[in-house]
Design a protein around this motif. Structure first.
Motif, PDB file in Angstrom:
ATOM      1  N   PRO A   8       0.816  -1.232   0.000  1.00 50.91           N
ATOM      2  CA  PRO A   8       0.000   0.000   0.000  1.00 50.91           C
ATOM      3  C   PRO A   8       0.843   1.273   0.000  1.00 50.91           C
ATOM      4  O   PRO A   8       0.546   2.223  -0.746  1.00 50.91           O
ATOM      5  N   ALA A   9       1.907   1.310   0.798  1.00 46.20           N
ATOM      6  CA  ALA A   9       2.741   2.514   0.875  1.00 46.20           C
ATOM      7  C   ALA A   9       3.490   2.747  -0.432  1.00 46.20           C
ATOM      8  O   ALA A   9       3.573   3.890  -0.914  1.00 46.20           O
ATOM      9  N   VAL A  10       4.025   1.668  -1.024  1.00 50.13           N
ATOM     10  CA  VAL A  10       4.770   1.810  -2.285  1.00 50.13           C
ATOM     11  C   VAL A  10       3.820   2.231  -3.403  1.00 50.13           C
ATOM     12  O   VAL A  10       4.145   3.096  -4.233  1.00 50.13           O
ATOM     13  N   LYS A  11       2.622   1.647  -3.431  1.00 50.47           N
ATOM     14  CA  LYS A  11       1.643   2.034  -4.461  1.00 50.47           C
ATOM     15  C   LYS A  11       1.273   3.510  -4.324  1.00 50.47           C
ATOM     16  O   LYS A  11       1.217   4.241  -5.322  1.00 50.47           O
ATOM     17  N   ALA A  12       1.028   3.966  -3.094  1.00 49.50           N
ATOM     18  CA  ALA A  12       0.674   5.376  -2.883  1.00 49.50           C
ATOM     19  C   ALA A  12       1.802   6.291  -3.362  1.00 49.50           C
ATOM     20  O   ALA A  12       1.560   7.340  -3.980  1.00 49.50           O
ATOM     21  N   ASP A  13       3.040   5.886  -3.100  1.00 52.75           N
ATOM     22  CA  ASP A  13       4.209   6.665  -3.516  1.00 52.75           C
ATOM     23  C   ASP A  13       4.311   6.722  -5.040  1.00 52.75           C
ATOM     24  O   ASP A  13       4.489   7.793  -5.632  1.00 52.75           O
ATOM     25  N   LEU A  14       4.187   5.543  -5.694  1.00 54.14           N
ATOM     26  CA  LEU A  14       4.330   5.502  -7.152  1.00 54.14           C
ATOM     27  C   LEU A  14       3.126   6.114  -7.868  1.00 54.14           C
ATOM     28  O   LEU A  14       3.260   6.602  -8.992  1.00 54.14           O
ATOM     29  N   ASP A  15       1.947   6.097  -7.227  1.00 54.26           N
ATOM     30  CA  ASP A  15       0.793   6.790  -7.816  1.00 54.26           C
ATOM     31  C   ASP A  15       1.105   8.277  -7.989  1.00 54.26           C
ATOM     32  O   ASP A  15       0.665   8.911  -8.950  1.00 54.26           O
ATOM     33  N   LYS A  16       1.883   8.833  -7.046  1.00 58.38           N
ATOM     34  CA  LYS A  16       2.263  10.250  -7.144  1.00 58.38           C
ATOM     35  C   LYS A  16       3.431  10.447  -8.108  1.00 58.38           C
ATOM     36  O   LYS A  16       3.448  11.389  -8.888  1.00 58.38           O
ATOM     37  N   LEU A  17       4.422   9.538  -8.045  1.00 58.21           N
ATOM     38  CA  LEU A  17       5.628   9.701  -8.857  1.00 58.21           C
ATOM     39  C   LEU A  17       5.432   9.290 -10.315  1.00 58.21           C
ATOM     40  O   LEU A  17       6.084   9.825 -11.199  1.00 58.21           O
ATOM     41  N   CYS A  18       4.548   8.311 -10.545  1.00 60.43           N
ATOM     42  CA  CYS A  18       4.351   7.764 -11.907  1.00 60.43           C
ATOM     43  C   CYS A  18       2.861   7.694 -12.242  1.00 60.43           C
ATOM     44  O   CYS A  18       2.328   6.609 -12.487  1.00 60.43           O
ATOM     45  N   PRO A  19       2.169   8.827 -12.228  1.00 53.02           N
ATOM     46  CA  PRO A  19       0.731   8.769 -12.522  1.00 53.02           C
ATOM     47  C   PRO A  19       0.481   8.282 -13.942  1.00 53.02           C
ATOM     48  O   PRO A  19       1.277   8.543 -14.850  1.00 53.02           O
ATOM     49  N   ASP A  20      -0.584   7.531 -14.113  1.00 50.18           N
ATOM     50  CA  ASP A  20      -1.031   7.070 -15.443  1.00 50.18           C
ATOM     51  C   ASP A  20      -0.127   6.025 -16.083  1.00 50.18           C
ATOM     52  O   ASP A  20      -0.278   5.720 -17.264  1.00 50.18           O
ATOM     53  N   ILE A  21       0.811   5.468 -15.339  1.00 53.94           N
ATOM     54  CA  ILE A  21       1.642   4.388 -15.890  1.00 53.94           C
ATOM     55  C   ILE A  21       1.079   3.053 -15.401  1.00 53.94           C
ATOM     56  O   ILE A  21       0.856   2.879 -14.195  1.00 53.94           O
ATOM     57  N   PRO A  22       0.825   2.102 -16.295  1.00 59.92           N
ATOM     58  CA  PRO A  22       0.369   0.779 -15.860  1.00 59.92           C
ATOM     59  C   PRO A  22       1.435   0.109 -14.985  1.00 59.92           C
ATOM     60  O   PRO A  22       2.592  -0.005 -15.394  1.00 59.92           O
ATOM     61  N   ILE A  23       1.041  -0.294 -13.777  1.00 55.01           N
ATOM     62  CA  ILE A  23       1.985  -0.911 -12.835  1.00 55.01           C
ATOM     63  C   ILE A  23       1.339  -2.149 -12.230  1.00 55.01           C
ATOM     64  O   ILE A  23       0.179  -2.116 -11.825  1.00 55.01           O
ATOM     65  N   VAL A  24       2.118  -3.234 -12.133  1.00 54.44           N
ATOM     66  CA  VAL A  24       1.673  -4.417 -11.398  1.00 54.44           C
ATOM     67  C   VAL A  24       2.591  -4.581 -10.184  1.00 54.44           C
ATOM     68  O   VAL A  24       3.811  -4.389 -10.286  1.00 54.44           O
ATOM     69  N   TYR A  25       1.989  -4.885  -9.040  1.00 54.91           N
ATOM     70  CA  TYR A  25       2.735  -5.072  -7.787  1.00 54.91           C
ATOM     71  C   TYR A  25       2.716  -6.556  -7.430  1.00 54.91           C
ATOM     72  O   TYR A  25       1.648  -7.172  -7.355  1.00 54.91           O
ATOM     73  N   LEU A  26       3.910  -7.131  -7.202  1.00 56.27           N
ATOM     74  CA  LEU A  26       4.045  -8.570  -7.025  1.00 56.27           C
ATOM     75  C   LEU A  26       4.902  -8.885  -5.809  1.00 56.27           C
ATOM     76  O   LEU A  26       5.881  -8.184  -5.525  1.00 56.27           O
ATOM     77  N   TYR A  27       4.538  -9.947  -5.101  1.00 59.45           N
ATOM     78  CA  TYR A  27       5.301 -10.443  -3.953  1.00 59.45           C
ATOM     79  C   TYR A  27       6.390 -11.359  -4.489  1.00 59.45           C
ATOM     80  O   TYR A  27       6.105 -12.398  -5.084  1.00 59.45           O
ATOM     81  N   ALA A  28       7.648 -10.947  -4.320  1.00 56.92           N
ATOM     82  CA  ALA A  28       8.753 -11.721  -4.900  1.00 56.92           C
ATOM     83  C   ALA A  28      10.029 -11.451  -4.132  1.00 56.92           C
ATOM     84  O   ALA A  28      10.286 -10.317  -3.718  1.00 56.92           O
ATOM     85  N   ASP A  29      10.822 -12.489  -3.954  1.00 57.21           N
ATOM     86  CA  ASP A  29      12.104 -12.328  -3.284  1.00 57.21           C
ATOM     87  C   ASP A  29      13.107 -11.732  -4.254  1.00 57.21           C
ATOM     88  O   ASP A  29      13.254 -12.196  -5.388  1.00 57.21           O
ATOM     89  N   VAL A  30      13.796 -10.673  -3.793  1.00 59.54           N
ATOM     90  CA  VAL A  30      14.815 -10.010  -4.597  1.00 59.54           C
ATOM     91  C   VAL A  30      16.147 -10.711  -4.326  1.00 59.54           C
ATOM     92  O   VAL A  30      16.361 -11.288  -3.253  1.00 59.54           O
ATOM     93  N   CYS A  31      17.078 -10.658  -5.309  1.00 56.29           N
ATOM     94  CA  CYS A  31      18.257 -11.525  -5.244  1.00 56.29           C
ATOM     95  C   CYS A  31      19.281 -11.128  -4.177  1.00 56.29           C
ATOM     96  O   CYS A  31      20.259 -11.830  -3.980  1.00 56.29           O
ATOM     97  N   ARG A  32      19.114 -10.003  -3.491  1.00 57.25           N
ATOM     98  CA  ARG A  32      19.955  -9.678  -2.336  1.00 57.25           C
ATOM     99  C   ARG A  32      19.070  -9.508  -1.115  1.00 57.25           C
ATOM    100  O   ARG A  32      18.023  -8.855  -1.187  1.00 57.25           O
TER     101      ARG A  32
END
Length: 382
Positions: free
Chosen positions: A345-369
């Motif tokens: 929720p916090a990251v989506k709220a942030d990117l809604d402001k920083l990247c309005p109107d860009i299609p974004i999918v949010y996924l639960y995934a382990d990052v390699c570090r």
């Protein structure tokens, strides 16, 4: 209640369909029924939640059979990615080819000797291969063996098309339990060692592919890629804020090997493709890394904003020229991978402001570090 957003690139339209609230089969039917109405669909990537590899195989079989029944040939290639969607219950990414009125384009469905179905796009000027869903026969094999099987299937397709690994422009590498340690090696390192072996036989005149190496909850090792040959201007994009991953030092590679043969991650920060009409930039999986060191703030919003700055800096660069103004490349689609579900929720709220109107999918995934909380990949165009 399907939500749809879309963008265009390199004659390919990329749509995101998201849905919530029904049984898995109903949601999958709903999304796939939307996709089948699109014309000239090339690739379907379904992001799903599943509890184990048994359920994963059931879902993959459902997806493959549905596509076989409802799409006419040439049918799209399909991939089931076991990454739990975080702002929807099920997400489908659909890649389709835009009709070009003044140029003949054909799409042919091919079957490799490993019985892998893939697509060949032919124009008078170039050929593009669309490959999806390369996986091992047994999802319980060690990562190294699964990786070898998947790369062997890729190699066989490329050879049949008079191509080699050097023609791959974009590759997606999905790894179950990517950060787990087995026999002293991180699973991602085992994958990188195998990738290095297979890549060794190819020339890399246009640099390595743009690529993502990302964790999944289930599904073993899964590889998708696009490869191009012909009259397309292809250039690797470097980011002077980040050391190229393929020359990382041993300090950031987790391996018991001391023989100097640890495989580095073989990808570029981005890849530019231009066909005289439009330019696309494939943006590799990007995180809060400067040089080769993680920016370990422990704060997901700070990491997200540093990651986005890295991406914007990358697409504001053009090969062989002085730095262009920021945002000279326009973002068209983002995938945001989050290590912790509760951060969505916090990251989506942030990117809604920083990247309005860009299609974004949010996924639960382990990052390699371990210390990185977010990774972002995407597509931009000029």
């Amino acid at each position: 209640n399907i939500e749809i957003c879309s963008m265009k690139y390199h004659r390919i339209t990329c749509n995101l369909y998201k849905t919530t609230g029904n049984s898995w089969e109903q949601m999958a039917e709903e999304l796939l029924s939307s996709a089948v109405r699109e014309e000239r669909v090339l690739r379907l990537v379904l992001f799903t939640r599943c509890t184990d590899n048994q359920e994963y195989k059931f879902q993959r079989s459902f997806l493959e059979q549905w596509v076989e029944r409802h799409f006419v040939s040439p049918r799209p290639v399909v991939s089931l990615v076991a990454q739990k969607p975080l702002v929807a219950d099920l997400v489908l990414e659909v890649h389709s080819l835009v009709e070009i009125t003044d140029e003949a384009v054909t799409i042919e469905e091919q079957i490799s000797s490993f019985s892998v179905r893939y697509l060949r796009i032919m124009t008078p000027h170039y050929r593009e291969i669309i490959v999806g869903g390369l996986y091992a026969d047994d999802l319980n094999l060690p990562v190294r063996e699964q990786s070898e099987q998947a790369f062997r299937k890729a190699e066989e397709i490329l050879k049949a098309e008079q191509m080699n690994f050097g023609n791959i422009v974009r590759q997606w590498n999905y790894l179950e339990n990517i950060t787990d340690i087995a026999h002293g090696n991180q699973c991602y390192q085992d994958f990188n060692d195998v990738r290095t072996l297979f890549y060794a036989s190819s020339e890399w005149e246009s640099g390595y592919p743009a690529a993502t190496g990302i964790g999944t909850q289930h599904g073993g090792v899964l590889i998708d890629f696009n490869a191009v040959s012909g009259e397309v201007n292809i250039a690797p994009l470097d980011n002077d804020w980040q050391r190229a991953a393929h020359v990382y030092s041993d300090e950031v590679l987790i391996s018991h090997r001391a023989d100097g043969k640890k495989g580095t991650p073989k990808f570029e920060r981005g890849k530019s493709l231009s066909d005289r009409r439009q330019e696309v930039i494939y943006i590799s999986g990007t995180a809060a890394i400067r040089g080769e060191e993680s920016v370990t703030t422990g704060d997901v919003l700070s990491q997200t904003e540093i990651t986005l700055e890295n991406i914007q800096h990358l697409i504001g660069l053009e090969e062989g020229r002085e730095k262009l103004p920021e945002h000279s490349g326009k973002l068209g689609l983002l995938r945001v991978y989050l290590k912790n579900e509760e951060d969505a929720p916090a990251v989506k709220a942030d990117l809604d402001k920083l990247c309005p109107d860009i299609p974004i999918v949010y996924l639960y995934a382990d990052v390699c570090r371990e210390e990185l909380l977010v990774e972002i990949e995407g597509i931009a165009y000029l």
